[in-house]
Motif scaffolding. Structure first.
Motif, PDB file in Angstrom:
ATOM      1  N   PHE A 236       0.836  -1.211   0.000  1.00 15.86           N
ATOM      2  CA  PHE A 236       0.000   0.000   0.000  1.00 15.86           C
ATOM      3  C   PHE A 236       0.870   1.259   0.000  1.00 15.86           C
ATOM      4  N   VAL A 240       4.736   6.170  -1.089  1.00 14.86           N
ATOM      5  CA  VAL A 240       4.802   7.089   0.060  1.00 14.86           C
ATOM      6  C   VAL A 240       6.108   6.833   0.802  1.00 14.86           C
ATOM      7  N   ARG A 244       7.213  10.530   5.391  1.00 17.63           N
ATOM      8  CA  ARG A 244       5.932  11.208   5.202  1.00 17.63           C
ATOM      9  C   ARG A 244       4.835  10.470   5.980  1.00 17.63           C
ATOM     10  N   LYS A 248       2.663  12.326   8.922  1.00 22.21           N
ATOM     11  CA  LYS A 248       1.207  12.459   8.807  1.00 22.21           C
ATOM     12  C   LYS A 248       0.513  11.801   9.994  1.00 22.21           C
ATOM     13  N   MET A 253      -2.631  11.916  14.803  1.00 22.95           N
ATOM     14  CA  MET A 253      -2.931  11.336  16.117  1.00 22.95           C
ATOM     15  C   MET A 253      -2.816  12.392  17.211  1.00 22.95           C
ATOM     16  N   ASP A 266      -5.625  14.796   4.467  1.00 22.58           N
ATOM     17  CA  ASP A 266      -6.941  14.196   4.289  1.00 22.58           C
ATOM     18  C   ASP A 266      -7.417  13.532   5.561  1.00 22.58           C
ATOM     19  N   HIS A 272      -7.834   6.940   2.477  1.00 24.47           N
ATOM     20  CA  HIS A 272      -7.785   5.507   2.148  1.00 24.47           C
ATOM     21  C   HIS A 272      -8.815   5.126   1.095  1.00 24.47           C
ATOM     22  N   MET A 275      -8.063   2.217  -1.229  1.00 24.63           N
ATOM     23  CA  MET A 275      -7.482   0.983  -0.669  1.00 24.63           C
ATOM     24  C   MET A 275      -8.585   0.041  -0.228  1.00 24.63           C
ATOM     25  N   LEU A 281      -7.042  -7.376   7.558  1.00 22.22           N
ATOM     26  CA  LEU A 281      -5.840  -6.560   7.339  1.00 22.22           C
ATOM     27  C   LEU A 281      -5.740  -5.464   8.406  1.00 22.22           C
ATOM     28  N   PHE A 282      -6.878  -4.872   8.727  1.00 20.25           N
ATOM     29  CA  PHE A 282      -6.885  -3.842   9.770  1.00 20.25           C
ATOM     30  C   PHE A 282      -6.402  -4.467  11.087  1.00 20.25           C
ATOM     31  N   TYR A 309      -8.424   5.330  19.651  1.00 20.48           N
ATOM     32  CA  TYR A 309      -8.463   6.348  18.603  1.00 20.48           C
ATOM     33  C   TYR A 309      -8.351   5.706  17.222  1.00 20.48           C
ATOM     34  N   GLU A 310      -7.467   4.715  17.114  1.00 23.06           N
ATOM     35  CA  GLU A 310      -7.312   4.068  15.800  1.00 23.06           C
ATOM     36  C   GLU A 310      -8.564   3.274  15.438  1.00 23.06           C
ATOM     37  N   ILE A 317     -12.308   3.214   7.167  1.00 22.16           N
ATOM     38  CA  ILE A 317     -11.143   2.677   6.454  1.00 22.16           C
ATOM     39  C   ILE A 317     -11.420   1.287   5.869  1.00 22.16           C
TER      40      ILE A 317
HETATM   41  C1  HEM Z   1      -4.640  -1.626   7.505  1.00 18.32           C
HETATM   42  C2  HEM Z   1      -4.778  -0.378   7.862  1.00 18.32           C
HETATM   43  C3  HEM Z   1      -4.213   0.816   7.123  1.00 18.32           C
HETATM   44  C4  HEM Z   1      -3.519   0.891   5.923  1.00 18.32           C
HETATM   45  C5  HEM Z   1      -3.166  -0.217   4.948  1.00 18.32           C
HETATM   46  C6  HEM Z   1      -3.205   2.277   5.696  1.00 18.32           C
HETATM   47  C7  HEM Z   1      -2.524   2.761   4.614  1.00 18.32           C
HETATM   48  C8  HEM Z   1      -2.235   4.082   4.397  1.00 18.32           C
HETATM   49  C9  HEM Z   1      -1.472   4.601   3.279  1.00 18.32           C
HETATM   50  C10 HEM Z   1      -0.853   3.779   2.164  1.00 18.32           C
HETATM   51  C11 HEM Z   1      -1.414   5.939   3.397  1.00 18.32           C
HETATM   52  C12 HEM Z   1      -0.695   6.914   2.471  1.00 18.32           C
HETATM   53  C13 HEM Z   1      -1.666   7.534   1.515  1.00 18.32           C
HETATM   54  C14 HEM Z   1      -1.053   8.637   0.700  1.00 18.32           C
HETATM   55  O1  HEM Z   1      -0.201   9.384   1.208  1.00 18.32           O
HETATM   56  O2  HEM Z   1      -1.460   8.753  -0.458  1.00 18.32           O
HETATM   57  C15 HEM Z   1      -2.142   6.285   4.589  1.00 18.32           C
HETATM   58  C16 HEM Z   1      -2.300   7.574   5.032  1.00 18.32           C
HETATM   59  C17 HEM Z   1      -2.906   7.899   6.210  1.00 18.32           C
HETATM   60  N1  HEM Z   1      -3.472   7.030   7.100  1.00 18.32           N
HETATM   61 FE1  HEM Z   1      -3.613   5.047   6.922  1.00 18.32          FE
HETATM   62  N2  HEM Z   1      -3.678   3.010   6.750  1.00 18.32           N
HETATM   63  C18 HEM Z   1      -4.308   2.155   7.644  1.00 18.32           C
HETATM   64  C19 HEM Z   1      -4.862   2.477   8.838  1.00 18.32           C
HETATM   65  C20 HEM Z   1      -4.926   3.748   9.354  1.00 18.32           C
HETATM   66  C21 HEM Z   1      -5.458   4.106  10.645  1.00 18.32           C
HETATM   67  C22 HEM Z   1      -5.996   3.126  11.678  1.00 18.32           C
HETATM   68  C23 HEM Z   1      -5.378   5.471  10.748  1.00 18.32           C
HETATM   69  C24 HEM Z   1      -5.761   6.409  11.863  1.00 18.32           C
HETATM   70  C25 HEM Z   1      -6.272   6.142  12.954  1.00 18.32           C
HETATM   71  C26 HEM Z   1      -4.806   5.964   9.533  1.00 18.32           C
HETATM   72  C27 HEM Z   1      -4.571   7.294   9.267  1.00 18.32           C
HETATM   73  C28 HEM Z   1      -3.953   7.776   8.152  1.00 18.32           C
HETATM   74  C29 HEM Z   1      -3.676   9.181   7.916  1.00 18.32           C
HETATM   75  C30 HEM Z   1      -4.023  10.330   8.817  1.00 18.32           C
HETATM   76  C31 HEM Z   1      -3.013   9.261   6.687  1.00 18.32           C
HETATM   77  C32 HEM Z   1      -2.476  10.514   5.992  1.00 18.32           C
HETATM   78  C33 HEM Z   1      -3.466  11.091   5.021  1.00 18.32           C
HETATM   79  C34 HEM Z   1      -2.854  12.153   4.083  1.00 18.32           C
HETATM   80  O3  HEM Z   1      -1.798  11.901   3.509  1.00 18.32           O
HETATM   81  O4  HEM Z   1      -3.445  13.215   3.900  1.00 18.32           O
HETATM   82  N3  HEM Z   1      -4.530   4.897   8.720  1.00 18.32           N
HETATM   83  N4  HEM Z   1      -2.624   5.145   5.175  1.00 18.32           N
END
Ligand code: HEM
Ligand code: FES
Length: 384
Positions: A236, A240, A244, A248, A253, A266, A272, A275, A281-282, A309-310, A317
């Protein structure tokens, strides 16, 4: 001389031939009407006549509310005048359904498995509204089944919206009471925006108890080292950088926990949107996070407060189909190529990370859902 009538449909026109149904004339002209049985039983071909006479035979099998709205079956219709036609509006398409199962999910959302009284042409990810007597706000059900794969339809409803459904549909009654329960839906729609979760309540002391900025950053560095080495999660993150992702996650958080407005980026639903993340997976991500938090000596009580929180964002997600990316309340339907869009909410440029204010024009890359601010867009244009 045989009588012919002009039919207009979606910008095209065709003159009917003798003994030709409206459906056959539209097909002959290549105007792409929907159809299946061609004999008046499946109702797939149903259209609405904006003008023109509708022979009684073409409406006989339709319910009264659709007849009043001038719906008819083109495969049963020999035209007697010129007609101007359009496809049905999803709001008008009320379909009777029978419930097979109602299952409450781990995250509180409700899954309904059901059969429809007539075939509904739909795509995974589209939405139906459930008609509930005495309520105007119809709970929205997002379809997770696939018309190619599944015989029955399956959809998911928010925990909050599910509370307005009749008890038989809320997943708390016996199988006998649930099975065969009749309800009605409208749709399918493309454009009911899923509810985006609001920010969770801040926890005034948690950030300091966790050890403040230094400890949280160390935890996230260790966590993302695991993520980038993990064969299920790493794919995934190919576009990135680890830094970064850490930055983020850190600011997001910190904003959730302390309530301080420091995160620019975002919200989880949009971040997400492309995705496909299953509950498994989570859970797997959470097991890596749990291991990391333990390695850093945090107590079970602190770990529970952090992971709450997560977990809060799990419903935004986890999904079985890609969602469109939203600009404000508007879904971006086009998923290929690049367009210029005026941004509805302030955000940051995905390339240079500078702030982009609401009202500015950005370049939107539809597949990844990333945006480039005016300056980066100009650089990209020169590079092309
Ligand atoms: C299996 C679970 C998850 C996967 C595979 C995943 C994957 C990703 C990926 C690949 C990005 C980068 C996207 C980009 O920059 O284009 C991202 C960004 C992010 N994720 Fe997740 N994530 C997961 C769970 C979570 C959880 C539980 C949280 C928060 C509680 C979270 C919060 C965020 C935030 C805040 C960003 C940044 C958004 C931005 O770039 O504007 N993610 N995630
Ligand atoms: S195609 Fe089946 S009712 Fe017209």
């Amino acid at each position: 001389m045989p009588i012919s009538h002009v039919l207009s449909f979606e910008g095209g026109r065709v003159e009917t031939q003798e003994d030709e149904s409206v459906l056959n004339a539209l097909l002959r002209a290549g105007l792409n009407p929907a159809f299946s049985c061609k004999s008046g039983s499946c109702q797939t071909c149903m259209l609405q006549a904006e003008s023109g006479d509708i022979p009684e035979r073409a409406q006989r099998v339709l319910p009264m509310h659709l007849r009043r709205l001038r719906y008819f079956l083109p495969c049963r219709c020999m035209p007697t005048s010129a007609m101007s036609l359009r496809r049905p509006h999803p709001n008008d398409l009320v379909t009777g359904c029978q419930l097979c199962e109602a299952n409450v999910q781990e995250d509180g959302r409700l899954e309904l498995v059901f059969e429809t009284g007539r075939p509904i042409k739909y795509r995974t990810g589209q939405q139906l509204r459930i008609l509930v007597t005495g309520r105007d706000d119809e709970p929205v059900l997002t379809l997770t089944s696939s018309p190619e794969r599944d015989m029955l339809m399956i959809g998911i409803i928010d925990a909050q919206a599910a509370r307005h459904l009749p008890p038989e549909m809320q997943g708390q009654m016996s199988d006998e009471e649930v099975f065969g329960f009749a309800f009605e839906v409208r749709g399918p729609f493309d454009d009911v925006p899923p509810r985006e979760l609001p920010s969770p309540e801040a926890d005034a002391t948690l950030w300091d108890e966790l050890g403040g900025d230094t400890r949280v950053r160390a935890v996230l560095e260790a966590f993302y080292t695991k993520v980038y080495a993990d064969e299920q999660l790493a794919p995934f993150f190919v576009k990135v950088t680890r830094d970064r992702a850490i930055d983020k996650q850190f600011s997001f958080m910190k904003q959730c926990v302390t309530g301080e407005k420091i995160y620019m980026g975002d919200r989880p639903r949009n971040a997400h949107h492309w995705m496909i993340i299953t509950h498994e997976l989570f859970d797997h991500r959470q097991s890596l996070m749990l291991a990391t938090l333990k390695e850093h000596g945090l107590t079970d009580e602190l770990i529970a407060r952090w992971t709450a929180y997560e977990e809060y964002f799990r419903p935004d997600i986890v999904k079985s189909a890609k969602l469109p990316r939203y600009l404000g309340d508007q879904p971006i339907i086009n998923t290929s190529g690049v367009t210029r869009e005026v941004i509805g909410e302030s955000t940051v440029c995905d390339h240079c990370q500078s702030e982009v204010l609401a009202g500015e024009t950005v370049l939107l890359h539809h597949h990844m859902g990333t945006i480039s601010c005016g300056r980066c867009a100009d650089v990209e244009a020169v590079a092309e």
